[in-house]
Design a protein around this motif. Structure first.
Motif, PDB file in Angstrom:
ATOM      1  N   PHE A   1      57.696  -4.303  10.346  1.00 27.59           N
ATOM      2  CA  PHE A   1      57.878  -4.717   8.956  1.00 27.59           C
ATOM      3  C   PHE A   1      59.308  -4.488   8.494  1.00 27.59           C
ATOM      4  O   PHE A   1      59.787  -5.163   7.571  1.00 27.59           O
ATOM      5  N   ALA A   2      60.021  -3.567   9.140  1.00 27.53           N
ATOM      6  CA  ALA A   2      61.425  -3.314   8.813  1.00 27.53           C
ATOM      7  C   ALA A   2      62.367  -4.338   9.436  1.00 27.53           C
ATOM      8  O   ALA A   2      63.586  -4.297   9.179  1.00 27.53           O
ATOM      9  N   ASP A   3      61.840  -5.250  10.228  1.00 35.43           N
ATOM     10  CA  ASP A   3      62.652  -6.306  10.825  1.00 35.43           C
ATOM     11  C   ASP A   3      63.401  -7.058   9.717  1.00 35.43           C
ATOM     12  O   ASP A   3      62.793  -7.449   8.706  1.00 35.43           O
ATOM     13  N   PRO A   4      64.708  -7.269   9.869  1.00 31.99           N
ATOM     14  CA  PRO A   4      65.479  -7.941   8.805  1.00 31.99           C
ATOM     15  C   PRO A   4      64.909  -9.296   8.404  1.00 31.99           C
ATOM     16  O   PRO A   4      65.024  -9.693   7.238  1.00 31.99           O
ATOM     17  N   ARG A   5      64.304  -9.993   9.342  1.00 36.32           N
ATOM     18  CA  ARG A   5      63.730 -11.309   9.012  1.00 36.32           C
ATOM     19  C   ARG A   5      62.576 -11.168   8.016  1.00 36.32           C
ATOM     20  O   ARG A   5      62.401 -12.027   7.132  1.00 36.32           O
ATOM     21  N   LEU A   6      61.789 -10.115   8.148  1.00 42.22           N
ATOM     22  CA  LEU A   6      60.683  -9.893   7.216  1.00 42.22           C
ATOM     23  C   LEU A   6      61.168  -9.252   5.920  1.00 42.22           C
ATOM     24  O   LEU A   6      60.673  -9.567   4.833  1.00 42.22           O
ATOM     25  N   GLN A   7      62.138  -8.363   6.031  1.00 42.23           N
ATOM     26  CA  GLN A   7      62.662  -7.724   4.834  1.00 42.23           C
ATOM     27  C   GLN A   7      63.367  -8.714   3.921  1.00 42.23           C
ATOM     28  O   GLN A   7      63.501  -8.483   2.707  1.00 42.23           O
ATOM     29  N   ALA A   8      63.801  -9.831   4.478  1.00 37.82           N
ATOM     30  CA  ALA A   8      64.451 -10.854   3.664  1.00 37.82           C
ATOM     31  C   ALA A   8      63.463 -11.599   2.774  1.00 37.82           C
ATOM     32  O   ALA A   8      63.867 -12.329   1.861  1.00 37.82           O
ATOM     33  N   MET A   9      62.164 -11.423   3.034  1.00 35.67           N
ATOM     34  CA  MET A   9      61.126 -12.099   2.246  1.00 35.67           C
ATOM     35  C   MET A   9      60.670 -11.161   1.139  1.00 35.67           C
ATOM     36  O   MET A   9      59.815 -10.292   1.339  1.00 35.67           O
ATOM     37  N   ASP A  10      61.199 -11.325  -0.033  1.00 41.07           N
ATOM     38  CA  ASP A  10      60.937 -10.394  -1.130  1.00 41.07           C
ATOM     39  C   ASP A  10      59.472 -10.365  -1.556  1.00 41.07           C
ATOM     40  O   ASP A  10      59.012  -9.386  -2.140  1.00 41.07           O
ATOM     41  N   ASN A  11      58.744 -11.446  -1.290  1.00 35.69           N
ATOM     42  CA  ASN A  11      57.360 -11.505  -1.757  1.00 35.69           C
ATOM     43  C   ASN A  11      56.358 -11.022  -0.697  1.00 35.69           C
ATOM     44  O   ASN A  11      55.153 -11.121  -0.895  1.00 35.69           O
ATOM     45  N   LEU A  12      56.849 -10.498   0.436  1.00 31.58           N
ATOM     46  CA  LEU A  12      55.968 -10.033   1.504  1.00 31.58           C
ATOM     47  C   LEU A  12      55.759  -8.522   1.381  1.00 31.58           C
ATOM     48  O   LEU A  12      56.723  -7.756   1.338  1.00 31.58           O
TER      49      LEU A  12
ATOM     50  N   LYS B   1      59.103  -5.765  17.867  1.00 33.50           N
ATOM     51  CA  LYS B   1      59.652  -7.122  17.815  1.00 33.50           C
ATOM     52  C   LYS B   1      58.567  -8.170  18.007  1.00 33.50           C
ATOM     53  O   LYS B   1      58.529  -9.194  17.299  1.00 33.50           O
ATOM     54  N   ALA B   2      57.667  -7.932  18.977  1.00 34.02           N
ATOM     55  CA  ALA B   2      56.607  -8.908  19.217  1.00 34.02           C
ATOM     56  C   ALA B   2      55.687  -9.020  18.004  1.00 34.02           C
ATOM     57  O   ALA B   2      55.263 -10.134  17.631  1.00 34.02           O
ATOM     58  N   ILE B   3      55.389  -7.898  17.363  1.00 31.60           N
ATOM     59  CA  ILE B   3      54.544  -7.930  16.167  1.00 31.60           C
ATOM     60  C   ILE B   3      55.252  -8.663  15.034  1.00 31.60           C
ATOM     61  O   ILE B   3      54.650  -9.492  14.329  1.00 31.60           O
ATOM     62  N   ALA B   4      56.541  -8.395  14.844  1.00 31.94           N
ATOM     63  CA  ALA B   4      57.315  -9.103  13.816  1.00 31.94           C
ATOM     64  C   ALA B   4      57.343 -10.604  14.102  1.00 31.94           C
ATOM     65  O   ALA B   4      57.185 -11.425  13.178  1.00 31.94           O
ATOM     66  N   ASP B   5      57.539 -10.968  15.378  1.00 35.99           N
ATOM     67  CA  ASP B   5      57.530 -12.393  15.741  1.00 35.99           C
ATOM     68  C   ASP B   5      56.186 -13.026  15.393  1.00 35.99           C
ATOM     69  O   ASP B   5      56.130 -14.159  14.888  1.00 35.99           O
TER      70      ASP B   5
ATOM     71  N   ALA C   1      47.494   7.855  16.386  1.00 33.15           N
ATOM     72  CA  ALA C   1      48.619   7.346  17.170  1.00 33.15           C
ATOM     73  C   ALA C   1      48.269   6.068  17.908  1.00 33.15           C
ATOM     74  O   ALA C   1      49.064   5.123  17.953  1.00 33.15           O
ATOM     75  N   TYR C   2      47.060   5.988  18.500  1.00 33.80           N
ATOM     76  CA  TYR C   2      46.731   4.812  19.308  1.00 33.80           C
ATOM     77  C   TYR C   2      46.589   3.543  18.494  1.00 33.80           C
ATOM     78  O   TYR C   2      46.639   2.436  19.032  1.00 33.80           O
ATOM     79  N   LYS C   3      46.443   3.692  17.178  1.00 29.84           N
ATOM     80  CA  LYS C   3      46.300   2.499  16.340  1.00 29.84           C
ATOM     81  C   LYS C   3      47.629   1.852  15.975  1.00 29.84           C
ATOM     82  O   LYS C   3      47.655   0.775  15.386  1.00 29.84           O
ATOM     83  N   GLY C   4      48.741   2.493  16.288  1.00 29.34           N
ATOM     84  CA  GLY C   4      50.039   1.840  16.239  1.00 29.34           C
ATOM     85  C   GLY C   4      50.585   1.496  14.874  1.00 29.34           C
ATOM     86  O   GLY C   4      51.389   0.556  14.758  1.00 29.34           O
ATOM     87  N   LEU C   5      50.209   2.243  13.844  1.00 33.33           N
ATOM     88  CA  LEU C   5      50.780   1.958  12.528  1.00 33.33           C
ATOM     89  C   LEU C   5      52.301   2.049  12.558  1.00 33.33           C
ATOM     90  O   LEU C   5      52.991   1.271  11.887  1.00 33.33           O
ATOM     91  N   ASP C   6      52.850   2.980  13.333  1.00 33.54           N
ATOM     92  CA  ASP C   6      54.309   3.084  13.410  1.00 33.54           C
ATOM     93  C   ASP C   6      54.931   1.815  13.975  1.00 33.54           C
ATOM     94  O   ASP C   6      56.023   1.396  13.551  1.00 33.54           O
ATOM     95  N   LEU C   7      54.242   1.172  14.936  1.00 38.87           N
ATOM     96  CA  LEU C   7      54.744  -0.099  15.475  1.00 38.87           C
ATOM     97  C   LEU C   7      54.793  -1.163  14.384  1.00 38.87           C
ATOM     98  O   LEU C   7      55.749  -1.947  14.293  1.00 38.87           O
ATOM     99  N   LEU C   8      53.757  -1.196  13.555  1.00 32.52           N
ATOM    100  CA  LEU C   8      53.721  -2.177  12.473  1.00 32.52           C
ATOM    101  C   LEU C   8      54.794  -1.876  11.432  1.00 32.52           C
ATOM    102  O   LEU C   8      55.471  -2.799  10.935  1.00 32.52           O
ATOM    103  N   LEU C   9      54.995  -0.620  11.088  1.00 30.98           N
ATOM    104  CA  LEU C   9      56.026  -0.278  10.103  1.00 30.98           C
ATOM    105  C   LEU C   9      57.421  -0.618  10.618  1.00 30.98           C
ATOM    106  O   LEU C   9      58.279  -1.101   9.862  1.00 30.98           O
ATOM    107  N   GLU C  10      57.644  -0.385  11.911  1.00 37.72           N
ATOM    108  CA  GLU C  10      58.927  -0.780  12.497  1.00 37.72           C
ATOM    109  C   GLU C  10      59.077  -2.290  12.502  1.00 37.72           C
ATOM    110  O   GLU C  10      60.166  -2.825  12.250  1.00 37.72           O
TER     111      GLU C  10
END
Length: 372
Positions: free
Chosen positions: A225-236, A330-334, A214-223
């Motif tokens: 990565f679901a940011d629409p700005r990143l999901q719009a990048m098909d090659n990411l 959001k901060a991670i996505a930014d 839990a402390y490693k925050g994979l869920d934060l990264l997965l959330e």
């Protein structure tokens, strides 16, 4: 530098696996190369099976050929602690380096250290990876105090742990950054690494590496990565390479087709391919002291995104070796977007220069300052 000393390292090593074992083995190699007589005393029994969340505690590969490793410590058997401590005391080592990372180990390691000190010769140095655990349990403070009282001096891998220690002891405490993990092989060309792993040669890959808690925050990264700005990048794409140390179910709703999950412990010989294949190594931790993952990324000359917790910003200067963000989706996505907007290789020169500061020579020089 330490020379011509009889040294015992007390802590995990082969056949146990993981970052602590890798650290102790690499430290033993460095001290041996400097002309010391080095032996590692590792655990014959480390954790009860019900307390270990992974699939196995043991490595599948061979033991390092150039090291002397003795399986002598049973973490749950007090008779063993006294027997092991007396046996090491009789060897009269000049220096005993005791790796500490978890209060659960304080009774065994502390008692062994206490027995060794009775020979009036050996200097006990606590190598403290973490003093206050990420996941707190009853007994943490008294167990930790007991261990700390048995040491003559301490070396830490982050300023945060250094400060924590000073609340427990007036003994000498030195800080030396976690050295680069250079024991996983040299970097390979990105194209070669991706071909080996079956990845697309032209896509961009984020890497989350290491066991999942839990402390490693994979869920934060997965959330993130679901940011629409990143999901719009098909090659990411996102590579998650590591064994689950907790229930996987809470992560499953966050997985998408562009998340490639390798849910297993990555053998040492495969590590170079994951880091070499990646464009950015992401450490979205909720809490941290320091992280061996950062030093692996430095070795493979990869930029990093880390969260602003513990000692991570000390190791990854924002805008130079990558980016530091707050631990929120959001901060991670930014931060990922900031990285993707940069030209390829923009951090390379700084990372190559910076990793020279994280040498094993520097670490053992600092260690040597505590042996006087």
């Amino acid at each position: 530098m330490i020379r011509n000393q009889k040294i015992i390292i007390l802590g995990p090593a082969h056949p146990l696996r993981g970052g602590l074992a890798a650290f102790n083995e690499r430290l033993a190699e460095q001290l041996t190369a400097q002309g010391n007589d080095v032996e590692i005393h590792t655990f014959s029994f480390q954790y009860p099976a019900f307390m270990f969340p992974g699939k196995t505690q043991y490595a599948t590969g061979p033991a390092p050929a150039n090291l002397r490793i003795k399986r002598s410590v049973h973490s749950m058997n007090p008779l063993n602690w006294f027997r092991t401590g007396r046996a090491i005391a009789k060897q009269r080592p000049d220096i005993v380096i005791v790796a500490f990372w978890l209060p659960l180990m304080a009774p065994s390691l502390g008692t062994i250290a206490k027995m060794i000190r009775k020979n009036g010769h050996s200097r006990i140095i606590g190598l403290v990876h973490n003093l206050i655990p990420h996941e707190k349990r009853p007994g943490d403070v008294p167990f930790t105090r007991y261990f700390v009282r048995q040491c003559d001096a301490f070396i830490t891998l982050s300023r945060e742990v250094e400060n924590d220690l000073k609340q427990f002891t007036k003994a000498p405490v030195a800080f030396a950054p976690h050295p680069v993990y250079d024991s996983f092989g040299d970097p390979v060309p990105q194209e070669t690494a991706r071909k080996h792993l079956g990845l697309h040669p032209q896509h961009r890959y984020l890497l989350f590496f290491g066991f999942i808690r839990a402390y490693k925050g994979l869920d934060l990264l997965l959330e993130a990565f679901a940011d629409p700005r990143l999901q719009a990048m098909d090659n990411l794409h996102l590579l998650v390479a590591g064994e689950f140390y907790e229930d996987k179910k809470k992560y499953e709703p966050l997985l998408t087709p562009r998340v490639q999950l390798i849910e297993d412990f990555i053998p040492n010989e495969e590590v170079k391919y994951y880091f070499s294949a990646a464009d950015l190594v992401v450490q979205p931790y909720r809490t941290a002291t320091q992280s061996g993952i950062s030093q692996m990324a430095y070795h493979f000359e990869k930029p990093m995104l880390v969260t602003n917790v513990g000692g991570l910003p000390e190791i990854v200067p924002d805008g130079k070796a990558g980016y530091v963000t707050e631990p929120s989706p959001k901060a991670i996505a930014d931060g990922i977007l900031r990285f993707l907007d940069q030209p390829s290789g923009v951090f390379s020169n700084f990372i190559r220069e910076q990793k020279q500061l994280y040498s094993w020579d520097h670490f053992t020089d600092t260690l040597g300052s505590l042996t006087q």
